[in-house]
Design a protein around this motif. Structure first.
Motif, mmCIF file in Angstrom:
data_model
loop_
_atom_site.group_PDB
_atom_site.id
_atom_site.type_symbol
_atom_site.label_atom_id
_atom_site.label_comp_id
_atom_site.label_asym_id
_atom_site.label_seq_id
_atom_site.Cartn_x
_atom_site.Cartn_y
_atom_site.Cartn_z
ATOM 1 N N PHE A 39 0.824 -1.209 0.000
ATOM 2 C CA PHE A 39 0.000 0.000 0.000
ATOM 3 C C PHE A 39 0.858 1.259 0.000
ATOM 4 O O PHE A 39 0.531 2.239 -0.669
ATOM 5 C CB PHE A 39 -0.955 0.010 1.193
ATOM 6 C CG PHE A 39 -2.112 -0.928 1.052
ATOM 7 C CD1 PHE A 39 -2.757 -1.108 -0.156
ATOM 8 C CD2 PHE A 39 -2.565 -1.648 2.146
ATOM 9 C CE1 PHE A 39 -3.828 -1.979 -0.287
ATOM 10 C CE2 PHE A 39 -3.627 -2.523 2.026
ATOM 11 C CZ PHE A 39 -4.265 -2.679 0.809
ATOM 12 N N GLN A 44 -1.050 4.465 -1.419
ATOM 13 C CA GLN A 44 -2.387 4.437 -0.838
ATOM 14 C C GLN A 44 -2.229 4.472 0.689
ATOM 15 O O GLN A 44 -2.351 3.461 1.377
ATOM 16 C CB GLN A 44 -3.142 3.197 -1.281
ATOM 17 C CG GLN A 44 -3.513 3.234 -2.730
ATOM 18 C CD GLN A 44 -4.601 2.244 -3.062
ATOM 19 O OE1 GLN A 44 -5.087 1.514 -2.198
ATOM 20 N NE2 GLN A 44 -5.010 2.227 -4.311
ATOM 21 N N SER A 47 -5.265 3.420 3.009
ATOM 22 C CA SER A 47 -5.396 1.963 3.136
ATOM 23 C C SER A 47 -4.321 1.406 4.069
ATOM 24 O O SER A 47 -4.593 0.503 4.863
ATOM 25 C CB SER A 47 -5.285 1.294 1.767
ATOM 26 O OG SER A 47 -6.321 1.711 0.928
#
Length: 94
Positions: A39, A44, A47
């Motif tokens: 991630f 991200q 996340s």
């Protein structure tokens, strides 16, 4: 003599349980860390933060011996252990 063998077997059983739990927790940590790095590498961050918070909360609740968290935690340990032993760990990793 019989008591000696019973005591020895109890010690081995305890060793087996502790080893299984430590390896299971290590497996959950390995899969969680791999997903965390994935991630972060694809940027991200929400996340990644959600993953860290979820794993920390469930691990903490399982350590506090809350039944639902223990079922979830040890169930995931069983799934990860089965995947490792069967050679299908690629299914769980990114």
């Amino acid at each position: 003599m019989f008591r000696y063998f019973i005591g020895l077997a109890g010690g081995w059983e305890f060793f087996g349980i502790v080893t299984t739990v430590l390896l299971g927790v290590g497996g959950v940590g390995y899969v969680g860390a791999t997903w965390l790095m994935h991630f972060i590498s694809i940027e991200q961050y929400v996340s990644a933060a959600l993953l860290v918070v979820t794993v920390t909360i469930f691990s903490g609740l399982a350590a506090l011996r809350i039944p639902a968290a223990q079922y979830f935690f040890f169930g995931s340990v069983a799934v990860i252990g089965t995947a490792f032993l069967s050679g299908a760990i690629g299914v769980l990793l990114p």
